[in-house]
Design a protein around this motif. Structure first.
Motif, PDB file in Angstrom:
ATOM      1  N   PRO A 274       0.745  -1.437  -0.011  1.00 42.25           N
ATOM      2  CA  PRO A 274      -0.032  -0.017   0.108  1.00 42.25           C
ATOM      3  C   PRO A 274       0.797   1.193  -0.095  1.00 42.25           C
ATOM      4  O   PRO A 274       0.200   2.342  -0.314  1.00 42.25           O
ATOM      5  CB  PRO A 274      -0.865  -0.054   1.324  1.00 42.25           C
ATOM      6  CG  PRO A 274      -0.146  -1.148   2.036  1.00 42.25           C
ATOM      7  CD  PRO A 274       0.551  -1.886   1.184  1.00 42.25           C
ATOM      8  N   TRP A 277       0.744   3.607  -2.978  1.00 35.43           N
ATOM      9  CA  TRP A 277      -0.321   4.607  -3.031  1.00 35.43           C
ATOM     10  C   TRP A 277       0.303   5.887  -3.159  1.00 35.43           C
ATOM     11  O   TRP A 277      -0.010   6.873  -3.958  1.00 35.43           O
ATOM     12  CB  TRP A 277      -1.514   4.424  -2.245  1.00 35.43           C
ATOM     13  CG  TRP A 277      -2.478   5.313  -2.041  1.00 35.43           C
ATOM     14  CD1 TRP A 277      -2.718   6.048  -0.896  1.00 35.43           C
ATOM     15  CD2 TRP A 277      -3.683   5.602  -2.644  1.00 35.43           C
ATOM     16  NE1 TRP A 277      -3.759   6.802  -1.166  1.00 35.43           N
ATOM     17  CE2 TRP A 277      -4.648   6.553  -2.447  1.00 35.43           C
ATOM     18  CE3 TRP A 277      -3.943   4.935  -3.818  1.00 35.43           C
ATOM     19  CZ2 TRP A 277      -5.676   7.009  -2.957  1.00 35.43           C
ATOM     20  CZ3 TRP A 277      -5.274   5.228  -4.725  1.00 35.43           C
ATOM     21  CH2 TRP A 277      -5.945   6.475  -4.066  1.00 35.43           C
ATOM     22  N   ASP A 278       0.855   6.265  -2.137  1.00 33.42           N
ATOM     23  CA  ASP A 278       1.430   7.554  -1.679  1.00 33.42           C
ATOM     24  C   ASP A 278       2.779   7.828  -2.509  1.00 33.42           C
ATOM     25  O   ASP A 278       3.193   8.774  -2.811  1.00 33.42           O
ATOM     26  CB  ASP A 278       1.979   7.688  -0.251  1.00 33.42           C
ATOM     27  CG  ASP A 278       0.648   8.191   0.530  1.00 33.42           C
ATOM     28  OD1 ASP A 278      -0.429   8.507  -0.319  1.00 33.42           O
ATOM     29  OD2 ASP A 278       0.575   7.936   2.093  1.00 33.42           O
ATOM     30  N   GLN A 314       0.674   0.902  12.164  1.00 35.17           N
ATOM     31  CA  GLN A 314       0.332   2.175  11.528  1.00 35.17           C
ATOM     32  C   GLN A 314       1.447   2.940  11.669  1.00 35.17           C
ATOM     33  O   GLN A 314       1.319   4.067  11.128  1.00 35.17           O
ATOM     34  CB  GLN A 314      -0.974   2.666  12.311  1.00 35.17           C
ATOM     35  CG  GLN A 314      -0.730   3.062  13.742  1.00 35.17           C
ATOM     36  CD  GLN A 314      -2.111   3.348  14.191  1.00 35.17           C
ATOM     37  OE1 GLN A 314      -2.965   2.566  14.280  1.00 35.17           O
ATOM     38  NE2 GLN A 314      -2.204   4.633  14.819  1.00 35.17           N
ATOM     39  N   ARG A 318       0.913   4.400   6.495  1.00 40.24           N
ATOM     40  CA  ARG A 318      -0.199   5.269   6.891  1.00 40.24           C
ATOM     41  C   ARG A 318      -1.486   4.624   6.435  1.00 40.24           C
ATOM     42  O   ARG A 318      -2.324   4.810   6.922  1.00 40.24           O
ATOM     43  CB  ARG A 318       0.005   6.612   5.881  1.00 40.24           C
ATOM     44  CG  ARG A 318       1.154   7.355   6.368  1.00 40.24           C
ATOM     45  CD  ARG A 318       1.239   8.629   5.528  1.00 40.24           C
ATOM     46  NE  ARG A 318      -0.046   9.391   5.282  1.00 40.24           N
ATOM     47  CZ  ARG A 318      -0.481  10.435   4.550  1.00 40.24           C
ATOM     48  NH1 ARG A 318       0.453  10.630   3.523  1.00 40.24           N
ATOM     49  NH2 ARG A 318      -1.489  10.691   4.643  1.00 40.24           N
ATOM     50  N   GLN A 319      -1.382   3.618   5.562  1.00 40.51           N
ATOM     51  CA  GLN A 319      -2.519   2.894   4.815  1.00 40.51           C
ATOM     52  C   GLN A 319      -2.393   1.433   5.002  1.00 40.51           C
ATOM     53  O   GLN A 319      -1.365   0.805   4.723  1.00 40.51           O
ATOM     54  CB  GLN A 319      -2.946   3.211   3.453  1.00 40.51           C
ATOM     55  CG  GLN A 319      -3.154   4.716   3.018  1.00 40.51           C
ATOM     56  CD  GLN A 319      -1.858   5.522   2.636  1.00 40.51           C
ATOM     57  OE1 GLN A 319      -1.019   5.073   2.424  1.00 40.51           O
ATOM     58  NE2 GLN A 319      -2.066   6.751   2.636  1.00 40.51           N
ATOM     59  N   TRP A 320      -3.085   0.980   6.123  1.00 41.76           N
ATOM     60  CA  TRP A 320      -2.732  -0.363   6.547  1.00 41.76           C
ATOM     61  C   TRP A 320      -3.831  -1.287   6.783  1.00 41.76           C
ATOM     62  O   TRP A 320      -3.632  -2.626   6.514  1.00 41.76           O
ATOM     63  CB  TRP A 320      -1.903  -0.189   7.966  1.00 41.76           C
ATOM     64  CG  TRP A 320      -2.779   0.660   9.041  1.00 41.76           C
ATOM     65  CD1 TRP A 320      -2.853   1.614   9.255  1.00 41.76           C
ATOM     66  CD2 TRP A 320      -3.623  -0.246   9.942  1.00 41.76           C
ATOM     67  NE1 TRP A 320      -3.578   1.802  10.284  1.00 41.76           N
ATOM     68  CE2 TRP A 320      -4.316   0.614  10.799  1.00 41.76           C
ATOM     69  CE3 TRP A 320      -3.900  -1.716  10.270  1.00 41.76           C
ATOM     70  CZ2 TRP A 320      -5.114   0.276  11.927  1.00 41.76           C
ATOM     71  CZ3 TRP A 320      -4.754  -1.974  11.221  1.00 41.76           C
ATOM     72  CH2 TRP A 320      -5.373  -0.754  12.037  1.00 41.76           C
ATOM     73  N   TYR A 324      -9.304   3.903   1.913  1.00 45.71           N
ATOM     74  CA  TYR A 324      -8.512   5.194   2.165  1.00 45.71           C
ATOM     75  C   TYR A 324      -9.018   5.946   0.663  1.00 45.71           C
ATOM     76  O   TYR A 324      -9.084   5.223  -0.400  1.00 45.71           O
ATOM     77  CB  TYR A 324      -7.238   5.299   2.315  1.00 45.71           C
ATOM     78  CG  TYR A 324      -6.755   4.374   3.367  1.00 45.71           C
ATOM     79  CD1 TYR A 324      -6.286   4.961   4.586  1.00 45.71           C
ATOM     80  CD2 TYR A 324      -6.456   2.877   3.212  1.00 45.71           C
ATOM     81  CE1 TYR A 324      -6.229   4.326   5.749  1.00 45.71           C
ATOM     82  CE2 TYR A 324      -6.024   2.141   4.371  1.00 45.71           C
ATOM     83  CZ  TYR A 324      -5.945   2.977   5.695  1.00 45.71           C
ATOM     84  OH  TYR A 324      -5.670   2.146   6.815  1.00 45.71           O
ATOM     85  N   TYR A 332      -8.099   0.156  -1.296  1.00 44.71           N
ATOM     86  CA  TYR A 332      -8.389  -0.443  -0.291  1.00 44.71           C
ATOM     87  C   TYR A 332      -7.051  -1.593   0.270  1.00 44.71           C
ATOM     88  O   TYR A 332      -6.569  -2.363  -0.856  1.00 44.71           O
ATOM     89  CB  TYR A 332      -9.557  -1.605  -0.713  1.00 44.71           C
ATOM     90  CG  TYR A 332     -10.223  -2.213   0.403  1.00 44.71           C
ATOM     91  CD1 TYR A 332     -11.155  -1.672   1.182  1.00 44.71           C
ATOM     92  CD2 TYR A 332      -9.778  -3.611   0.908  1.00 44.71           C
ATOM     93  CE1 TYR A 332     -11.803  -2.241   2.212  1.00 44.71           C
ATOM     94  CE2 TYR A 332     -10.479  -4.325   1.910  1.00 44.71           C
ATOM     95  CZ  TYR A 332     -11.203  -3.516   2.533  1.00 44.71           C
ATOM     96  OH  TYR A 332     -11.816  -4.164   3.849  1.00 44.71           O
TER      97      TYR A 332
END
Length: 358
Positions: A274, A277-278, A314, A318-320, A324, A332
């Motif tokens: 994930p 994503w960022d 976490q 950040r997304q775990w 989001y 997801y």
């Protein structure tokens, strides 16, 4: 075959023993924190007493009820015992599959795909399984949802393709009208296993790729496919592992998977980690509508309550776990079908996700 089974039993036993030892360590550590707090408290009282006490005033030696020292000691023992008991209880949760259902709305979703049902699973980690009947029940739960599409976001094994030998036939039962698609996760490359040579490691990866094919899964390696329904199309992109974290590999090439999808009105990206994503997706690929990931397992330990969730993972990601959203894009993160390391789940259960596009 008997040698494989014996090795699996031995590995499973070692994982339980390791979990117990680690659990005892942290239980004692928590208890010690309370004991140290009490020692500090008594030390401060002794110093204050020496500096400011009046010898002419008698000191009472009696006390009503429990003393502060006894209270802190009992609290330390209780906290440590609770943690250890919780970790032991978690052994029973590792096959307690939690079906999570959610509806995701996108304005640009073609009309023919409204109502599309997607099963999202991740992180099978076949080498950790020791109860194939329980795994089969999880697969039956997936099939009972009658999804249109099944997407698997990586980590089929812990290290070796041979881990699938005993369960390949179970996962081969997974099917959907629009197909089953998969990608690789960081564990699938065998980077954490001591191989006798690089050639053996490469052969293992090629064997694992073949396992996907033998199960009827379409493995996406930095590429995309189109799915058509009633004359309309959407794109499914799948890349190899790509992580923004320095200790995980960047085998993925999203630019290659993305090429040729520019004209698709809706895109779903399968990317194991994930942090991608960022790290790349949000800023450079703003027309990717939905990204599906796994990897974190929610650390298999945490708390999830309505409106509140917490896990030590976490502090690294950040997304775990869960959904989001940023602008029109959604991510997801699946909590994982399997487990690795700690042979259990506390608070963060193994997950099967049913996503309906609306």
């Amino acid at each position: 075959m008997p040698n494989i089974q014996a090795a699996a039993i031995s590995k499973s036993l070692k994982s339980y023993l390791f979990a117990v030892v680690v659990g005892l360590f942290f239980a004692k550590l928590i208890a010690v924190l309370f004991f140290v707090a009490d020692d500090l408290r008594r030390g401060m009282m002794w110093i204050v007493g020496k500096l400011y006490s009046n010898p002419s005033v008698p000191v009472s030696q009696s006390a009503d009820g429990i003393t502060r020292s006894a209270f802190l000691s009992w609290m330390g023992l209780a906290a440590g015992s609770t943690l250890f008991g919780t970790l032991v209880y978690g052994f029973s949760n590792k096959y307690n599959y939690n079906l999570k259902k959610l509806k995701l709305s996108f304005d640009n979703l073609p009309a023919a795909f409204r109502g599309l049902k997607i099963i999202h699973i991740s992180d099978i980690h076949a080498g950790s399984f020791n109860d194939h009947l329980a795994v089969k029940k999880g697969i039956q739960t997936i099939l009972s949802q009658k999804a249109d599409l099944i997407l698997f976001t990586g980590d089929l094994v812990n290290d070796r393709a041979v881990e699938m030998d005993e369960v390949k036939h179970l996962f081969a039962d997974l099917n959907a009208p629009l197909g089953v698609y998969s990608i690789l996760g960081n564990h699938d490359y065998g980077d954490y296993y001591r191989w006798p040579s690089n050639e053996v490691k490469k052969d293992n990866l090629e064997t694992l790729k073949q396992v996907h094919s033998e199960m009827g899964w379409r493995l996406l390696m930095n590429e995309h496919i189109s799915i058509e329904r009633e004359g309309e199309k959407i794109a499914i992109l799948g890349i190899e592992n790509w992580s923004a974290k320095g200790n995980f590999p960047k085998y993925g090439k999203l630019s290659e998977a993305y090429k040729g999808t520019e004209e698709f009105p809706f895109k779903i990206l399968m990317s194991h980690d994930p942090s991608h994503w960022d790290g790349e997706v949000r800023e450079s690929y703003k027309d990717i509508d939905l990204m599906l990931s796994g990897h974190t397992h929610g650390m298999q330990f945490g708390v999830e309550l309505p409106g509140f969730k917490w896990s030590p993972v976490q502090y690294m990601y950040r997304q775990w776990a869960g959904l989001y959203e940023t602008g029109n894009q959604k991510l997801y993160v699946n909590r994982g079908f399997g487990f690795i390391g700690y042979p259990g789940r506390v608070g963060i259960l193994p997950e099967i996700t049913l996503i309906e596009l609306v």
